[in-house]
Scaffold this motif. Sequence first.
Motif, short mmCIF file in Angstrom:
data_model
loop_
_atom_site.label_atom_id
_atom_site.label_comp_id
_atom_site.label_asym_id
_atom_site.label_seq_id
_atom_site.Cartn_x
_atom_site.Cartn_y
_atom_site.Cartn_z
N VAL A 1 0.87 -1.25 0.12
CA VAL A 1 0.29 -0.06 -0.06
C VAL A 1 0.57 1.40 0.02
O VAL A 1 0.44 2.21 -0.65
CB VAL A 1 -0.95 -0.01 1.11
CG1 VAL A 1 -0.18 0.44 2.54
CG2 VAL A 1 -2.17 1.18 1.13
N HIS A 2 2.05 1.08 0.64
CA HIS A 2 2.93 2.32 0.52
C HIS A 2 3.30 2.73 -0.88
O HIS A 2 3.62 3.78 -1.26
CB HIS A 2 4.21 2.30 1.58
CG HIS A 2 3.80 1.94 2.80
ND1 HIS A 2 4.37 1.13 3.59
CD2 HIS A 2 3.28 2.64 3.84
CE1 HIS A 2 3.96 1.08 4.84
NE2 HIS A 2 3.20 2.10 5.10
N ASP A 3 3.68 1.90 -1.77
CA ASP A 3 3.88 2.02 -3.18
C ASP A 3 2.69 2.58 -3.84
O ASP A 3 3.01 3.15 -4.83
CB ASP A 3 4.36 0.89 -3.66
CG ASP A 3 5.68 0.36 -3.18
OD1 ASP A 3 6.39 1.27 -2.71
OD2 ASP A 3 6.13 -0.86 -2.99
N ARG A 4 1.40 2.26 -3.24
CA ARG A 4 0.31 2.71 -4.17
C ARG A 4 -0.05 4.26 -3.75
O ARG A 4 -0.88 4.83 -4.62
CB ARG A 4 -0.97 1.96 -3.90
CG ARG A 4 -0.69 0.56 -4.53
CD ARG A 4 -1.90 -0.30 -4.50
NE ARG A 4 -2.51 -0.45 -3.37
CZ ARG A 4 -2.27 -1.58 -2.35
NH1 ARG A 4 -1.60 -2.52 -2.85
NH2 ARG A 4 -2.99 -1.75 -1.22
N VAL A 5 0.46 4.72 -2.60
CA VAL A 5 -0.03 6.07 -2.00
C VAL A 5 0.92 7.13 -2.99
O VAL A 5 1.85 6.87 -3.08
CB VAL A 5 0.61 6.30 -0.76
CG1 VAL A 5 0.23 7.66 -0.28
CG2 VAL A 5 -0.42 5.48 0.19
N GLN A 6 0.12 7.93 -3.58
CA GLN A 6 0.68 9.02 -4.38
C GLN A 6 1.26 10.31 -3.93
O GLN A 6 2.22 10.93 -4.35
CB GLN A 6 -0.45 9.37 -5.53
CG GLN A 6 -0.80 8.20 -6.35
CD GLN A 6 0.23 7.64 -7.01
OE1 GLN A 6 1.23 7.98 -7.90
NE2 GLN A 6 0.53 6.25 -7.09
N ALA A 7 0.84 10.44 -2.58
CA ALA A 7 0.96 11.81 -2.15
C ALA A 7 2.54 11.93 -1.74
O ALA A 7 3.30 11.04 -1.40
CB ALA A 7 0.37 11.84 -0.70
N GLU A 8 2.95 13.14 -1.98
CA GLU A 8 4.41 13.55 -1.58
C GLU A 8 4.56 13.64 0.19
O GLU A 8 3.48 14.22 0.52
CB GLU A 8 5.06 14.75 -2.10
CG GLU A 8 5.15 14.73 -3.75
CD GLU A 8 5.55 15.65 -4.45
OE1 GLU A 8 5.79 16.71 -3.82
OE2 GLU A 8 5.77 15.80 -5.66
N VAL A 9 5.80 13.24 0.46
CA VAL A 9 6.06 13.56 1.97
C VAL A 9 7.00 14.70 2.29
O VAL A 9 8.17 14.82 1.82
CB VAL A 9 6.58 12.25 2.62
CG1 VAL A 9 6.67 12.28 4.04
CG2 VAL A 9 5.72 11.17 2.07
N LEU A 10 6.58 15.56 3.29
CA LEU A 10 7.27 16.42 3.66
C LEU A 10 8.01 15.83 5.08
O LEU A 10 7.32 15.57 6.02
CB LEU A 10 6.68 17.72 3.95
CG LEU A 10 7.49 18.92 4.75
CD1 LEU A 10 8.61 19.70 4.25
CD2 LEU A 10 6.58 20.24 5.18
N TYR A 11 9.46 15.89 5.24
CA TYR A 11 9.82 15.23 6.38
C TYR A 11 10.40 16.65 7.27
O TYR A 11 11.07 17.22 6.93
CB TYR A 11 10.98 14.24 6.06
CG TYR A 11 10.62 12.87 5.67
CD1 TYR A 11 10.29 11.99 6.55
CD2 TYR A 11 10.59 12.68 4.23
CE1 TYR A 11 9.83 10.99 6.01
CE2 TYR A 11 10.29 11.53 3.70
CZ TYR A 11 9.66 10.55 4.90
OH TYR A 11 9.08 9.26 4.48
N LEU A 12 9.81 16.67 8.46
CA LEU A 12 10.35 17.76 9.41
C LEU A 12 11.40 17.34 10.12
O LEU A 12 11.77 16.16 10.11
CB LEU A 12 9.07 18.20 10.46
CG LEU A 12 7.78 18.37 9.88
CD1 LEU A 12 6.96 18.57 10.79
CD2 LEU A 12 8.07 19.63 8.99
N PRO A 13 12.40 18.28 10.54
CA PRO A 13 13.42 17.83 11.34
C PRO A 13 13.06 17.07 12.67
O PRO A 13 12.26 17.37 13.44
CB PRO A 13 14.05 19.20 11.72
CG PRO A 13 13.40 20.29 11.10
CD PRO A 13 12.07 19.75 10.54
N GLU A 14 13.54 15.85 12.61
CA GLU A 14 13.24 14.84 13.79
C GLU A 14 13.79 15.38 15.01
O GLU A 14 13.33 15.35 16.11
CB GLU A 14 13.75 13.53 13.41
CG GLU A 14 13.45 12.27 14.55
CD GLU A 14 13.59 11.05 14.15
OE1 GLU A 14 13.59 10.20 14.77
OE2 GLU A 14 14.21 10.85 12.79
#
Length: 419
Positions: free
Chosen positions: A46-59
């Motif tokens: 399912v992770h490969d099917r999700v199209q949305a881009e991800v913004l990674y915040l500073p951990e």
Amino acid sequence: MAIVLKGYPRLSETFIAQEIEGLEHAGADVRLVSLRHPTDSHRHPVHDRVQAEVLYLPEYLYQEPWRVLTALLAMLRNPRLRSVLGLWWRDFKRDRSANRIRRLGQALVLAHELPGTADLLYAHFIHTPCSVTRYAARLLDLPFAISAHAKDIYTSEDWELVEKLDDALWTVTCTAGNCAHLRPLTKRPEAVHLVYHGLDTTDLVIAEQEAAKPVGNSGLRLLTVGRAVRKKGLDTILQALAQLPDQLDWHWHHAGGGELLADLKAEAARLGIAGRITWHGSQPRDVIRDLYNQADLFLIASRVTGNGDRDGLPNVLMEAASFAVPAIGTRVGALPEFIEHDVSGWLIEPDDVPAMAAAIAGLAADRTRLERYGRAAALRLQTGFAFNHCLDPLVNLLQAVRETKADTGSTTIADLPSK
């Protein structure tokens, strides 16, 4: 809509990815914001099917100081910064932790870097992700909504739950027990909605068609899928297995990583049952599907830990049911909401070792009842927890946000219907 997550992608939270995919199919314009980078060695399809881009915040803020400083300088021109700092200071006085400081820094970066426009910020988990979301939403002058689950609810202080629930447009949660806990805390109990995750069985149905379940007089094939952490009660399972009659032919398979794995292996050796257990560790999806397809009985021994952590409605329980594998489970979280006692499975109290041993032995001796439970579990999944049916209430809530903004130009709590 921007969905704020504590980490993405995560194998232990495939129910969230499933929801995101469903929202995309329903036409939602989704952006993902993650507080952490991924650490899992495998991905779910399912992770490969999700199209949305991800913004990674500073951990951790010190790892990317220039992003944090740039966001802070940009927010100095924001007329709402003073209000957000006041809100944060009230929170910090009650929770003087580095984590609270990190939440503010992440919120500044989120407010500064969120691409495009959004109508709503939607936080999965009411603890840390919701704190970041709440601060950022105020900076952006946007409404926010919450999806609350299990540990995030019961390890949070009531003062924080009250204020977040009151500030949110609405909250969804995945168990009736959670609803009963959250609704009395807010002045708007009607804005807390029960929305089960449900299960999309697409991948599992394919696997079931590919491999027929073994038949014959082989021993009882037991299975547990889940992390080796205290709330999963795997020590209860080991002790119950050690109490099974000597003449009973059984083998237990466990799939999942976790901090307690080494201790559990040592305990199995001490109990003299190590030779009847296979520890698979963390595995890709095709291996997990094969394990479901081979299993006769699923064991899930969830408990409430000392800090309140517990399971909600584990996806693995529904995944087992999709293969007509019934479960012996504990009366914790939403397990009793899915398992119908002596209809589609068997329920025991948490940490009740003799009861679990007796239930396993009883079903091993009555394969007809075991198969009947399995058919009933599959029917329970299809009729009460089908993914599309469970997603509809969430889609309706999001549609209300869009329609209200179209009609009024804003989406405040006063504008939106709560039911």
